[in-house]
Design a protein around this motif. Structure first.
Motif, PDB file in Angstrom:
ATOM      1  N   ARG A 111      -4.351  37.404 -32.328  1.00 20.93           N
ATOM      2  CA  ARG A 111      -4.997  37.963 -33.513  1.00 20.93           C
ATOM      3  C   ARG A 111      -4.114  37.856 -34.749  1.00 20.93           C
ATOM      4  N   GLU A 112      -2.947  37.272 -34.589  1.00 17.69           N
ATOM      5  CA  GLU A 112      -2.084  37.039 -35.743  1.00 17.69           C
ATOM      6  C   GLU A 112      -2.562  35.860 -36.576  1.00 17.69           C
ATOM      7  N   ARG A 113      -3.479  35.077 -36.009  1.00 13.57           N
ATOM      8  CA  ARG A 113      -4.025  33.916 -36.693  1.00 13.57           C
ATOM      9  C   ARG A 113      -5.548  33.959 -36.581  1.00 13.57           C
ATOM     10  N   PRO A 114      -6.255  33.135 -37.335  1.00 11.14           N
ATOM     11  CA  PRO A 114      -7.702  33.037 -37.155  1.00 11.14           C
ATOM     12  C   PRO A 114      -8.056  32.763 -35.692  1.00 11.14           C
ATOM     13  N   LEU A 115      -9.183  33.310 -35.265  1.00 14.81           N
ATOM     14  CA  LEU A 115      -9.506  33.385 -33.835  1.00 14.81           C
ATOM     15  C   LEU A 115     -10.174  32.112 -33.314  1.00 14.81           C
ATOM     16  N   TRP A 116      -9.411  31.037 -33.277  1.00 15.92           N
ATOM     17  CA  TRP A 116      -9.902  29.794 -32.689  1.00 15.92           C
ATOM     18  C   TRP A 116      -8.710  28.930 -32.295  1.00 15.92           C
ATOM     19  N   GLY A 117      -8.969  27.950 -31.470  1.00  8.03           N
ATOM     20  CA  GLY A 117      -7.928  27.025 -31.061  1.00  8.03           C
ATOM     21  C   GLY A 117      -8.556  25.776 -30.458  1.00  8.03           C
ATOM     22  N   ALA A 118      -7.770  24.725 -30.325  1.00  6.91           N
ATOM     23  CA  ALA A 118      -8.267  23.476 -29.752  1.00  6.91           C
ATOM     24  C   ALA A 118      -7.134  22.738 -29.060  1.00  6.91           C
ATOM     25  N   TYR A 119      -7.500  21.979 -28.036  1.00  8.90           N
ATOM     26  CA  TYR A 119      -6.548  21.156 -27.284  1.00  8.90           C
ATOM     27  C   TYR A 119      -7.098  19.730 -27.256  1.00  8.90           C
ATOM     28  N   LEU A 120      -6.367  18.809 -27.868  1.00  6.49           N
ATOM     29  CA  LEU A 120      -6.717  17.403 -27.805  1.00  6.49           C
ATOM     30  C   LEU A 120      -5.929  16.782 -26.662  1.00  6.49           C
ATOM     31  N   VAL A 121      -6.640  16.299 -25.653  1.00  4.23           N
ATOM     32  CA  VAL A 121      -6.011  15.832 -24.411  1.00  4.23           C
ATOM     33  C   VAL A 121      -5.943  14.312 -24.417  1.00  4.23           C
ATOM     34  N   ASP A 122      -4.723  13.791 -24.285  1.00  5.25           N
ATOM     35  CA  ASP A 122      -4.504  12.348 -24.297  1.00  5.25           C
ATOM     36  C   ASP A 122      -5.188  11.692 -23.104  1.00  5.25           C
ATOM     37  N   VAL A 123      -5.195  10.381 -23.120  1.00  4.93           N
ATOM     38  CA  VAL A 123      -6.018   9.586 -22.206  1.00  4.93           C
ATOM     39  C   VAL A 123      -5.830   9.999 -20.744  1.00  4.93           C
ATOM     40  N   LEU A 124      -6.969  10.206 -20.069  1.00  2.21           N
ATOM     41  CA  LEU A 124      -6.994  10.541 -18.648  1.00  2.21           C
ATOM     42  C   LEU A 124      -6.941   9.261 -17.815  1.00  2.21           C
ATOM     43  N   ALA A 125      -6.886   9.444 -16.495  1.00  9.33           N
ATOM     44  CA  ALA A 125      -6.786   8.297 -15.596  1.00  9.33           C
ATOM     45  C   ALA A 125      -8.003   7.390 -15.701  1.00  9.33           C
ATOM     46  N   ASP A 126      -9.176   7.949 -16.042  1.00  6.99           N
ATOM     47  CA  ASP A 126     -10.389   7.129 -16.139  1.00  6.99           C
ATOM     48  C   ASP A 126     -10.564   6.497 -17.517  1.00  6.99           C
ATOM     49  N   GLY A 127      -9.570   6.669 -18.405  1.00  4.40           N
ATOM     50  CA  GLY A 127      -9.621   6.046 -19.714  1.00  4.40           C
ATOM     51  C   GLY A 127     -10.187   6.907 -20.815  1.00  4.40           C
ATOM     52  N   ARG A 128     -10.830   8.021 -20.476  1.00  9.00           N
ATOM     53  CA  ARG A 128     -11.396   8.908 -21.484  1.00  9.00           C
ATOM     54  C   ARG A 128     -10.329   9.868 -22.007  1.00  9.00           C
ATOM     55  N   PHE A 129     -10.628  10.499 -23.145  1.00  7.81           N
ATOM     56  CA  PHE A 129      -9.793  11.595 -23.621  1.00  7.81           C
ATOM     57  C   PHE A 129     -10.692  12.781 -23.907  1.00  7.81           C
ATOM     58  N   ALA A 130     -10.109  13.944 -24.178  1.00  6.82           N
ATOM     59  CA  ALA A 130     -10.902  15.172 -24.256  1.00  6.82           C
ATOM     60  C   ALA A 130     -10.474  16.035 -25.431  1.00  6.82           C
ATOM     61  N   LEU A 131     -11.415  16.844 -25.880  1.00 13.25           N
ATOM     62  CA  LEU A 131     -11.141  17.899 -26.851  1.00 13.25           C
ATOM     63  C   LEU A 131     -11.764  19.177 -26.308  1.00 13.25           C
ATOM     64  N   PHE A 132     -10.940  20.224 -26.153  1.00 14.82           N
ATOM     65  CA  PHE A 132     -11.449  21.528 -25.745  1.00 14.82           C
ATOM     66  C   PHE A 132     -11.314  22.475 -26.927  1.00 14.82           C
ATOM     67  N   LEU A 133     -12.453  22.946 -27.424  1.00 18.05           N
ATOM     68  CA  LEU A 133     -12.493  23.847 -28.572  1.00 18.05           C
ATOM     69  C   LEU A 133     -12.859  25.241 -28.087  1.00 18.05           C
ATOM     70  N   GLU A 134     -12.128  26.267 -28.558  1.00 18.25           N
ATOM     71  CA  GLU A 134     -12.445  27.644 -28.211  1.00 18.25           C
ATOM     72  C   GLU A 134     -12.507  28.487 -29.480  1.00 18.25           C
ATOM     73  N   VAL A 135     -13.551  29.295 -29.563  1.00 13.07           N
ATOM     74  CA  VAL A 135     -13.806  30.109 -30.751  1.00 13.07           C
ATOM     75  C   VAL A 135     -14.220  31.508 -30.295  1.00 13.07           C
ATOM     76  N   HIS A 136     -13.689  32.519 -30.955  1.00 10.66           N
ATOM     77  CA  HIS A 136     -14.010  33.904 -30.594  1.00 10.66           C
ATOM     78  C   HIS A 136     -15.478  34.198 -30.903  1.00 10.66           C
ATOM     79  N   ARG A 137     -16.105  34.987 -30.037  1.00  9.75           N
ATOM     80  CA  ARG A 137     -17.520  35.291 -30.207  1.00  9.75           C
ATOM     81  C   ARG A 137     -17.807  36.007 -31.524  1.00  9.75           C
ATOM     82  N   SER A 138     -16.842  36.751 -32.026  1.00  6.27           N
ATOM     83  CA  SER A 138     -17.057  37.483 -33.276  1.00  6.27           C
ATOM     84  C   SER A 138     -17.286  36.546 -34.457  1.00  6.27           C
ATOM     85  N   LEU A 139     -16.873  35.287 -34.327  1.00  2.81           N
ATOM     86  CA  LEU A 139     -17.089  34.304 -35.391  1.00  2.81           C
ATOM     87  C   LEU A 139     -18.409  33.560 -35.250  1.00  2.81           C
TER      88      LEU A 139
END
Length: 459
Positions: A111-139
């Motif tokens: 709560r010291e920062r705005p209530l969201w975060g993200a993880y950009l995941v480098d290339v997986l074994a199958d060649g794809r990459f990922a983005l996981f976004l999380e946001v607090h329900r209050s927003l």
């Protein structure tokens, strides 16, 4: 801060994170080098033009430790503290990715920062990459999954050659301009504990006042034996207190498979998602000799669709019998369709009271969890389906290949099943507390079994 937003903040604890998530999988464009994801990361963290909701963080008004909550605006957000570039441990497959997402989803947002975060995941074994976004329900105004999917739709491009790099947290034209100067906290209605309790009392009072008119309009629906109403669900292993750990699993299904069943059963996707869930839950509970003799009940947020992709989402809450006592997949789907149709009619007839009922019902599992009572739970699990983009979307040329939502758990609600429609696929995201619901991967695998049963019957 609105009272409902404050309730999400105040209800949060280390065992009960109140953020939702969205796991996006991308296929890099042809010819993309090994540095593609790292270069993408540098571009998105260099852009500090954030949407207003991604600058908001909670604070206690009037300088006290307790008292009304308000939003403050952070005009100097350090993007690198919110967005991290990650590399998954070898063999860097989907299982390793989901294990990492499970850990992230079970960790509180600071709560010291705005209530969201993200993880950009480098290339997986199958060649794809990922983005996981999380946001607090209050927003997210209580319709979190819908708004997250809308953010993705507004951010990505339909043009595979478009190299403009945007992210869901960035300012875009459809949004209002970010504030140009710091704003003093503006306390809205009192969000102290006493105020929240009074709010609950007013909601119950308001519901009672609506009963006469609603009863006259919805009388026919109430007479339907297929109508699922809160507080009549059987007790199950899903309706227990939850711990701090989370497990996140996924499954994807091609639209071509679903279209065959839809056509021959004359069903919509909401009904098929419920039917697949019902079959999976039935088999999972049978394995553990824990299937109740009465049907499980799902709380189903139903999105009122609109042609305007930028319009705010409207959601009705429907309670649906899942037909889990029925062995035959066709009969189970028929029961679900009947219960869902009656529930939709009831929700439309009752109107505003529907949201009041769902608000009270949603609070009940947490209040009853861990308490010895003969009262039945209001419902057994949440099942939702959000219609996502129907056309292919791209992020700096990388095609969006999957879109898996991750929901919130709470005491009395140890598993949640969410699905999102993407161009060509139906993507499930299942969140559970492994202390209460072990081997969640088996539950996900039973979604495939349930679809095969429906395909066999309707072929």
């Amino acid at each position: 801060m609105q009272v409902t937003d404050a309730s999400y903040v105040l209800a949060e604890s280390s065992d009960h994170p109140m953020h939702v998530g969205l796991l996006m999988l991308f296929e890099p464009p042809k010819g993309a080098g090994s540095e593609f994801v790292e270069a993408l990361y540098e571009q998105i963290v260099a852009d500090h033009d954030l949407a207003p909701e991604f600058r908001k963080k909670p604070m206690t008004a009037m300088g006290g430790v307790v008292g009304p909550l308000a939003w403050s605006t952070d005009l100097d957000v350090d993007i690198r503290k919110h967005v991290r570039l990650m590399r998954i441990a070898e063999p860097a497959g989907v299982d390793e990715l989901l294990a990492a997402v499970s850990d992230w989803h079970g960790t509180l947002l600071t709560r010291e920062r705005p209530l969201w975060g993200a993880y950009l995941v480098d290339v997986l074994a199958d060649g794809r990459f990922a983005l996981f976004l999380e946001v607090h329900r209050s927003l997210m105004d209580g319709v979190s999954a819908v708004q997250l999917v809308q953010l993705v739709q507004r951010t990505l491009s339909k043009d595979p050659t478009d190299t403009t790099v945007r992210a869901p947290w960035h300012q875009i034209a459809a949004r209002k301009p970010a504030p140009a100067a710091p704003q003093a906290p503006q306390p809205t209605p009192d969000t102290s504990l006493g105020s929240l309790l009074r709010m609950g009392s007013k909601r119950l009072t308001g519901l009672a006042e609506m009963v006469p008119d609603s009863a006259r309009v919805a009388g026919r629906a109430l007479a339907d034996r297929n109508l699922a109403v809160p507080y009549r669900a059987p007790k199950t292993m899903f309706n227990v207190p939850v711990g701090a750990r989370r497990e996140f699993v996924t499954r994807s299904f091609t639209s071509s498979r679903l279209d065959v069943v839809r056509r021959f059963s004359r069903s919509d996707l909401d009904e098929l998602v419920l039917a697949m869930t019902a079959g999976a839950v039935r088999n999972y509970l049978l394995d553990r000799n824990a299937l109740p003799q009465t049907s499980l009940v799902a709380m189903v947020p139903v999105v009122k669709r609109t042609r305007d992709a930028n319009a705010d989402a409207k959601v009705e809450t429907v309670f649906c019998q899942l037909g889990t006592t029925t062995k035959h997949p066709g009969d189970r789907l028929t029961a679900i369709k009947s219960s869902l149709a009656t529930g939709r009619k009831m929700a439309s007839s009752v109107g505003k009271a529907s949201s009041l009922v769902s608000s009270v019902a949603a609070m009940t599992p947490k209040m009853l969890a861990g308490v010895r009572t003969s009262a039945p739970p209001p419902f057994n699990l949440v099942v939702s389906h959000v219609t996502g983009p129907m056309e292919r979307l791209y992020w700096n040329g990388a095609r969006l290949a999957a879109l898996h939502p991750a929901s919130v758990l709470d005491d009395g609600l140890a598993v949640a099943i969410n699905a999102t429609t993407l161009a060509g696929t139906l993507d499930f995201g299942i969140v559970g507390c492994p202390d209460a619901v072990p081997d969640l991967g088996q539950l996900a695998a039973y979604l495939e079994s349930a679809l095969v049963e429906l395909e066999s019957f309707y072929s």
